[in-house]
Design a protein around this motif. Structure first.
Motif, PDB file in Angstrom:
ATOM      1  N   GLY A 156       0.816  -1.216   0.000  1.00 36.70           N
ATOM      2  CA  GLY A 156       0.000   0.000   0.000  1.00 36.70           C
ATOM      3  C   GLY A 156       0.844   1.259   0.000  1.00 36.70           C
ATOM      4  N   VAL A 157       1.879   1.281   0.839  1.00 35.67           N
ATOM      5  CA  VAL A 157       2.720   2.475   0.911  1.00 35.67           C
ATOM      6  C   VAL A 157       3.531   2.651  -0.370  1.00 35.67           C
ATOM      7  N   GLN A 158       3.967   1.533  -0.969  1.00 37.67           N
ATOM      8  CA  GLN A 158       4.727   1.614  -2.209  1.00 37.67           C
ATOM      9  C   GLN A 158       3.862   2.143  -3.352  1.00 37.67           C
ATOM     10  N   ILE A 159       2.676   1.611  -3.478  1.00 38.69           N
ATOM     11  CA  ILE A 159       1.767   2.062  -4.538  1.00 38.69           C
ATOM     12  C   ILE A 159       1.481   3.550  -4.396  1.00 38.69           C
ATOM     13  N   MET A 163      13.090   5.755  -2.632  1.00 41.41           N
ATOM     14  CA  MET A 163      12.330   5.331  -1.460  1.00 41.41           C
ATOM     15  C   MET A 163      12.245   3.807  -1.486  1.00 41.41           C
ATOM     16  N   ILE A 164      12.110   3.229  -0.299  1.00 41.29           N
ATOM     17  CA  ILE A 164      11.823   1.802  -0.208  1.00 41.29           C
ATOM     18  C   ILE A 164      10.608   1.596   0.684  1.00 41.29           C
ATOM     19  N   SER A 165       9.946   0.467   0.468  1.00 35.89           N
ATOM     20  CA  SER A 165       8.870   0.061   1.357  1.00 35.89           C
ATOM     21  C   SER A 165       9.242  -1.285   1.958  1.00 35.89           C
ATOM     22  N   ILE A 166       8.887  -1.441   3.210  1.00 38.61           N
ATOM     23  CA  ILE A 166       9.243  -2.629   3.972  1.00 38.61           C
ATOM     24  C   ILE A 166       7.968  -3.296   4.483  1.00 38.61           C
TER      25      ILE A 166
END
Length: 144
Positions: free
Chosen positions: A71-74, A104-107
């Protein structure tokens, strides 16, 4: 002068955000965009300001955390100048920087250990963009 890093999470990523932030604060200037508790929230409310700060150059790179990382990546990738990569192992974070110039990265907090999340962040922040043959590809990512 310390490098400036944005960090944001939803309720599922709150605990990891706090751990990662504490890990980074001695070496980096970390700007926390929230959330500030484990109470249920809508992740775009925190991701958009963090992504905007990277997009505008107020922060060099960004770290996002939610349950799956998706969700955060999208959300972040809706920003024209953001290249956010979903990372679940350090090698993915390294390649995201080297080949994709990810800023940015999402984890995915619900799927990896806290120690692994820190390794991923460290690899992301210590790896540079290779440029060269990758630059032409990165230049083609933005779609107007």
């Amino acid at each position: 002068m310390k490098r400036k890093i944005a960090i944001a999470a939803d309720h599922a990523g709150f605990e990891y955000k706090e751990i990662i932030k504490k890990h980074l604060e001695e070496q980096f200037d970390v700007q926390d965009f929230g959330t500030y508790s484990a109470d249920s929230v809508d992740y775009p409310d925190f991701v958009h300001p963090a992504a905007t700060s990277v997009e505008n150059g107020d922060n060099e790179l960004g770290i996002l955390i939610c349950g799956s990382g998706n969700g955060v990546q999208i959300t972040a990738n809706k920003h024209q100048k953001i290249r956010c990569a979903l990372c679940w192992m350090p090698e993915i974070a390294s390649l995201a920087r080297q080949h994709n110039d990810a800023n940015m990265i999402s984890i995915p907090a619900r799927f990896i250990a806290k120690e692994l999340a820190i390794e991923i962040v460290d690899k992301f922040l210590s790896t540079g963009f290779e440029g060269g043959r990758h630059q032409n590809r990165v230049d083609k990512i933005a779609y107007c």
